[in-house]
Design a protein around this motif. Sequence first.
Motif, PDB file in Angstrom:
ATOM      1  N   ALA A 107      -8.407  10.282   1.440  1.00 28.06           N
ATOM      2  CA  ALA A 107      -8.455   9.129   2.578  1.00 28.06           C
ATOM      3  C   ALA A 107      -9.600   9.451   3.434  1.00 28.06           C
ATOM      4  O   ALA A 107     -10.116  11.138   3.184  1.00 28.06           O
TER       5      ALA A 107
ATOM      6  N   ALA B   4      -1.550   9.925   2.197  1.00 32.79           N
ATOM      7  CA  ALA B   4      -2.370   9.650   1.972  1.00 32.79           C
ATOM      8  C   ALA B   4      -3.164   9.934   0.454  1.00 32.79           C
ATOM      9  O   ALA B   4      -4.560  10.933   0.851  1.00 32.79           O
TER      10      ALA B   4
ATOM     11  N   LEU C 116      -3.771   3.322   3.391  1.00 30.98           N
ATOM     12  CA  LEU C 116      -5.227   3.333   3.453  1.00 30.98           C
ATOM     13  C   LEU C 116      -5.249   2.268   2.393  1.00 30.98           C
ATOM     14  O   LEU C 116      -6.603   1.723   2.038  1.00 30.98           O
TER      15      LEU C 116
ATOM     16  N   SER D 213      -9.373   5.770   6.237  1.00 30.85           N
ATOM     17  CA  SER D 213      -8.689   6.317   7.003  1.00 30.85           C
ATOM     18  C   SER D 213      -9.642   5.559   8.410  1.00 30.85           C
ATOM     19  O   SER D 213     -10.690   6.725   8.706  1.00 30.85           O
TER      20      SER D 213
END
Lengths: 250, 340
Positions: free
Chosen positions: B111, B87, B336, B189
């Motif tokens: 994110a 992430a 993502l 996200s």
Amino acid sequence: MNIRPFLLAGLAAVALLSACHKGSAVDPEGQGAVRLSVIPVWNGAPFDRMQVYLNAADQREQIQLVKFYLARMTLVAPDVEHELFDADLFNITNGPETRILPVPAGDYQQLRFGLGLPPDLNHTDIATVPVNDPLGNNSGMYWTWATMYRFLLFEGRFDNDPQATGLLPFQFSWHTGLDTLYRERDLPLALEVPAGDTVDLPLYVDLARFTTDGADTLSFADIAQFHGEVQSLPLGIRIADLEQGAFCTP
Amino acid sequence: MIPRRITVPLLVALVLHAGCRKDEPLATADDDAFTLELPPGAPVPPVPEANRPTATRVALGKRLFFDERLSLGRGISCASCHHPVRAFSDTVALSVGVHGTTGFRNASSLANVAYHPALFRDGGVPTLEQQVLAPVHDEAEMDADINVVATQLAGEEPYRSWSRKAYGRDLDPYVITRAIACYERTLISGWSRFDRFRYRNDASALTAEELQGWTVFTSAETNCSGCHSGFDLSDHDYHNIGTSLDHSADPGRERITLRPEDRGKFKTPTLRNIALTAPYMHDGSMATLERVIGHFAGGGVADPNKSPLVHSFTLSDADRQALIAFLHTLTDERPLDRLP
């Protein structure tokens, strides 16, 4: 296709281009100029960067860098004031730096300026400024962590033993910055600028006074490094106050 | 006598002269619009008027984000500390820069960074555009000069043509900072099992234990959702949660505001993808979620700035397990980065 952005951009381009014809909006009649020299001295005598000085805290001191912003440099007459520049960067490590600046003829009695950058300039997005502008990337004055500029870099070496000779063992580095450390000065002046003439405007910076104003003396033993840390802010405030006090007109 | 401004033309000249300082692009070249795919429930992220995303801006930003030449070819790109599979966070407490040294904070996940009103754990940087300069210039990170970087890359394809297409000018610090920000704003996200449950009415998305964890998370007892609130599971505000009484290494928000009452306050991190972003906290000092929950349950140290929302509580073993299980439902089920 939407053409509005292009139209706007075109208009903006015209506006910018004409704006960059500096001085065209000022009536040349009644114009003079000043030769502003920012002059480093040590206790009133010409400063020499190769020299090891004895400072007010009884330390041997050799200065290797003095670089700072002066902002809103303004000549003040009783009925009028004229801003010479909004911000400029001076490096006086190797001696005086000079600018020749147009100014309306007049009888000026005060020089007003800021040491550092006022908040509106201090928060400039540096990537939007041409790299070689005083506020641009090549100034080397930007603190990325704070998204603000350093105001004054004062660096060199020192020795706590005033009797010693030879190399200075320690390094000092005082960097001010942050809006709270911006300082403004008003200095008395007797400056007559006749039309069509260029007159000298010396501005002295007494580097001995970066560590003392007679009453308050700051030693490099108290603080050798300052880079805007909030933990040493009280000392940073003293540094900024001393530095502004070091500027004087003849 | 009150001094008056000298003449109107002079004032105009000054204003116009100041106008020369700004180096905004004069024209934006013809470029394809970029449409951000927002998950259900996601607010539309704010975008600066002068840097609306286009297909080329985003693609250019992505390329720069992964280019080690931002550190002048010394092996470090943005992605070296912001790993896409984590992430966009780092796996170590403190990331290592070009000189093998570390900084003093843990690399945050990127994110939903588009929603942050200010960047960094102390909120010291107001925009994503301005943030880019920080790692490039930081001695403990890339230790480069963005102007040198720009000069090295500007003549090269596809940088040359993409930069002109995206911003109507050659690659320079302006383009680098704008383009990377455009890319970062795409890292939304909102595609986790939790999102299916919460925003897509999928009652089967969470197990009974995970649902119990959500109840624990939002309970008055734990107060987790008091700060980890809203779509991003963060109020993006600054709190002292009592991790330590020693703030000499990092004063937190006080570093920026200079106010003692902000000492030890840090921005609430998103909990999205939290299972991927260990170690935790501003200094990476907590290795596991168990440790984090242990910290909150213990109520933290007695810091005068500590938030009243942080106080000790007791959880049954089952509830503690449920809370951890819930935190694991916050992991996105798709990458993502959705760009080609």
